[in-house]
Every structure is written in structure tokens, then in C-alpha cells.
Design a protein around this motif. Sequence first.
Motif, PDB file in Angstrom:
ATOM      1  N   ASP B   7       5.719   5.157  -0.042  1.00 36.65           N
ATOM      2  CA  ASP B   7       5.499   4.898   1.375  1.00 36.65           C
ATOM      3  C   ASP B   7       4.318   5.727   1.829  1.00 36.65           C
ATOM      4  OD1 ASP B   7       7.385   7.418   1.887  1.00 36.65           O
ATOM      5  OD2 ASP B   7       6.396   6.906   3.782  1.00 36.65           O
ATOM      6  N   PRO B   8       3.517   5.244   2.789  1.00 38.05           N
ATOM      7  CA  PRO B   8       3.736   3.962   3.446  1.00 38.05           C
ATOM      8  C   PRO B   8       3.361   2.793   2.529  1.00 38.05           C
ATOM      9  CG  PRO B   8       1.650   4.875   4.140  1.00 38.05           C
ATOM     10  CD  PRO B   8       2.290   5.918   3.255  1.00 38.05           C
ATOM     11  N   GLN B   9       3.686   1.577   2.940  1.00 39.95           N
ATOM     12  CA  GLN B   9       3.273   0.411   2.176  1.00 39.95           C
ATOM     13  C   GLN B   9       1.775   0.194   2.298  1.00 39.95           C
ATOM     14  OE1 GLN B   9       5.687  -2.855   3.624  1.00 39.95           O
ATOM     15  NE2 GLN B   9       7.074  -2.640   1.884  1.00 39.95           N
ATOM     16  N   ALA B  10       1.221   0.531   3.480  1.00 41.68           N
ATOM     17  CA  ALA B  10      -0.213   0.363   3.696  1.00 41.68           C
ATOM     18  C   ALA B  10      -0.723   1.530   4.534  1.00 41.68           C
ATOM     19  CB  ALA B  10      -0.501  -0.966   4.399  1.00 41.68           C
ATOM     20  N   LEU B  11      -1.971   1.926   4.260  1.00 39.99           N
ATOM     21  CA  LEU B  11      -2.572   3.073   4.931  1.00 39.99           C
ATOM     22  C   LEU B  11      -4.053   2.795   5.143  1.00 39.99           C
ATOM     23  CD1 LEU B  11      -2.238   6.030   5.862  1.00 39.99           C
ATOM     24  CD2 LEU B  11      -2.674   6.727   3.503  1.00 39.99           C
ATOM     25  N   SER B  12      -4.507   2.944   6.386  1.00 42.14           N
ATOM     26  CA  SER B  12      -5.930   2.732   6.705  1.00 42.14           C
ATOM     27  C   SER B  12      -6.503   4.005   7.293  1.00 42.14           C
ATOM     28  CB  SER B  12      -6.089   1.587   7.712  1.00 42.14           C
ATOM     29  OG  SER B  12      -5.687   0.362   7.146  1.00 42.14           O
ATOM     30  N   ILE B  13      -7.587   4.484   6.709  1.00 40.71           N
ATOM     31  CA  ILE B  13      -8.206   5.726   7.184  1.00 40.71           C
ATOM     32  C   ILE B  13      -9.725   5.584   7.175  1.00 40.71           C
ATOM     33  CG2 ILE B  13      -6.303   7.203   6.432  1.00 40.71           C
ATOM     34  CD1 ILE B  13      -7.957   7.914   3.970  1.00 40.71           C
ATOM     35  N   GLN B  14     -10.391   6.574   7.743  1.00 44.70           N
ATOM     36  CA  GLN B  14     -11.846   6.614   7.759  1.00 44.70           C
ATOM     37  C   GLN B  14     -12.333   7.479   6.596  1.00 44.70           C
ATOM     38  OE1 GLN B  14     -13.993   5.171  10.185  1.00 44.70           O
ATOM     39  NE2 GLN B  14     -12.158   4.103  10.886  1.00 44.70           N
ATOM     40  N   GLU B  15     -13.528   7.187   6.129  1.00 46.31           N
ATOM     41  CA  GLU B  15     -14.145   8.024   5.094  1.00 46.31           C
ATOM     42  C   GLU B  15     -14.150   9.485   5.535  1.00 46.31           C
ATOM     43  OE1 GLU B  15     -18.064   6.492   4.116  1.00 46.31           O
ATOM     44  OE2 GLU B  15     -17.390   6.180   2.059  1.00 46.31           O
ATOM     45  N   GLY B  16     -13.851  10.348   4.589  1.00 41.07           N
ATOM     46  CA  GLY B  16     -13.838  11.777   4.874  1.00 41.07           C
ATOM     47  C   GLY B  16     -12.453  12.309   5.221  1.00 41.07           C
ATOM     48  N   CYS B  23       6.235   9.127  -2.859  1.00 41.08           N
ATOM     49  CA  CYS B  23       7.018   8.359  -3.822  1.00 41.08           C
ATOM     50  C   CYS B  23       8.393   8.993  -3.920  1.00 41.08           C
ATOM     51  CB  CYS B  23       6.325   8.376  -5.177  1.00 41.08           C
ATOM     52  SG  CYS B  23       7.298   7.713  -6.542  1.00 41.08           S
ATOM     53  N   SER B  24       9.441   8.190  -3.786  1.00 41.76           N
ATOM     54  CA  SER B  24      10.793   8.693  -3.991  1.00 41.76           C
ATOM     55  C   SER B  24      11.426   7.921  -5.143  1.00 41.76           C
ATOM     56  CB  SER B  24      11.617   8.534  -2.715  1.00 41.76           C
ATOM     57  OG  SER B  24      11.685   7.173  -2.337  1.00 41.76           O
ATOM     58  N   TYR B  25      12.304   8.591  -5.874  1.00 37.61           N
ATOM     59  CA  TYR B  25      12.955   7.958  -7.022  1.00 37.61           C
ATOM     60  C   TYR B  25      14.425   8.355  -7.028  1.00 37.61           C
ATOM     61  CZ  TYR B  25      12.012  12.602  -8.969  1.00 37.61           C
ATOM     62  OH  TYR B  25      11.946  13.963  -9.160  1.00 37.61           O
ATOM     63  N   LYS B 104       6.531  -0.177  -5.782  1.00 36.60           N
ATOM     64  CA  LYS B 104       5.854  -1.334  -5.205  1.00 36.60           C
ATOM     65  C   LYS B 104       4.442  -1.022  -4.725  1.00 36.60           C
ATOM     66  CE  LYS B 104      10.183  -3.499  -3.757  1.00 36.60           C
ATOM     67  NZ  LYS B 104      10.225  -4.315  -4.962  1.00 36.60           N
ATOM     68  N   GLY B 105       4.108   0.252  -4.613  1.00 36.30           N
ATOM     69  CA  GLY B 105       2.734   0.630  -4.328  1.00 36.30           C
ATOM     70  C   GLY B 105       2.404   0.840  -2.870  1.00 36.30           C
ATOM     71  N   THR B 106       1.343   1.602  -2.651  1.00 43.12           N
ATOM     72  CA  THR B 106       0.741   1.807  -1.331  1.00 43.12           C
ATOM     73  C   THR B 106      -0.674   1.259  -1.381  1.00 43.12           C
ATOM     74  OG1 THR B 106       1.998   3.804  -0.765  1.00 43.12           O
ATOM     75  CG2 THR B 106      -0.137   3.516   0.300  1.00 43.12           C
TER      76      THR B 106
END
Lengths: 115, 112
Positions: B7-16, B23-25, B104-106
Motif C-alpha cells: 500500500d498504497p495501490q497508487a502514488l503520485s509525487i513530484q520529482e525530488g 508491504c505487509s505479509y 499486488k504492487g504499488t
Amino acid sequence: GAGVSQSPSNKVTEKGKDVELRCDPISGHTALYWYRQSLGQGLEFLIYFQGNSAPDKSGLPSDRFSAERTGGSVSTLTIQRTQQEDSAVYLCASSPLRQGNEKLFFGSGTQLSVL
Amino acid sequence: SQQGEEDPQALSIQEGENATMNCSYKTSINNLQWYRQNSGRGLVHLILIRSNEREKHSGRLRVTLDTSKKSSSLLITASRAADTASYFCATDARQAGTALIFGKGTTLSVSS
């Protein structure tokens, strides 16, 4: 080349036909995996060959799927009577397997499309 | 199943900026690995951390492992547009001979 090689890179087939996907692992790698990845999803484990031990087939989704590894090297994944839900990228990976699972080296995958 | 869940499933950030993925198991593990995937094809290994290790660094990557919480984090510092990819954790259970199972990936998007 020194990497994991998969062929074909793309395969289009008709529903009901059989397909064979091939994986050439890195020479000397004793562990070989097959995974399946549907569009935008994670990797689904299919089968694991570990040296001379019996393969772990626990991930195969149905008896239409089978795999073999000849001479501890090349592996073939066979899907019989393909269905549309079999459409996915099939990824092969190999590992030297020294102390448990070491890092995996992946091939570029086979994109299977079942029409 | 010892499958990892990112988690999260998706992440959007700016350069820098820094990017952190978790990850949990579920079961005791031998080691935990992180992989990157570009363009939906082959994965590339990033880092492996063993169950007796707590932190590991590789370039701009920092991985932590908390076996008591059965969780790991991947930190990418000073992100670049080229870091845009999907990131997966993978674990194998402590019993010998068990397969490496992926989460499932981020999906990370870094915009310039």
C-alpha cells in the motif's frame, strides 16, 4: 545472451487451441518459476521448479495447465484448450537458489491473447 | 498464504520528493525482496532483506523490515521521472523449498 529468454514474445490463439510457452533460464540456475500477470494486476504464482526436487504445482489454476523442465534447464508451460480468461502475460524467472530464495532474474514474458 | 500486500495501490509525487511504499505479509519469512516493473513486462530485482536484518540501503533506496509487525517499507529518496514504475514486494515462507510469492504492487508516478 546471459539473461532469461522467453518465446514467443507474443502469441495469439483461438479459444480451445493448445499453446506452449518456452523459457530458457540463465545457465546454472537451479530454481525456475512461472508466474501469470493479468492487465494491471500483480503476479500470480503458477509453478516452481527447485533443483531435483518435485516441482511445487500449487499455483496452477486448473488441470489444463502443465509445465515441465527438461534436464534441469529449459522449461515449457503448456495450456490446453485455452480460454479467454487465460489471456495474460506469462513470466518466467530463474534463480541460483543458494540459501533459500535468492533474487530472481525475469524474462520479458509472453503476452498470450486468446480470441 | 504469506502473500505480501502493498500500500498504497497508487502514488503520485513530484520529482525530488520521497516516495514510501509499504508491504505487509502474513507468515514468518526467510527474506523479503522488492522488485520494479516497467511497462508491464519483466521485473527487475531492487533489494533483498533477510529476516534477521532491520534496514538496508542501496543508492537512493532504503528498505526496512519489522518482523514483529510483519511489514516492510521501501523508501525512494529524491525521486526522478525514471522511477515511474510498479513496485512489488515478494516473500517466501520460513519452511524450506517454498515459492516466492508477490503482492499486488504499488504504481508510482513521478512527474517533472
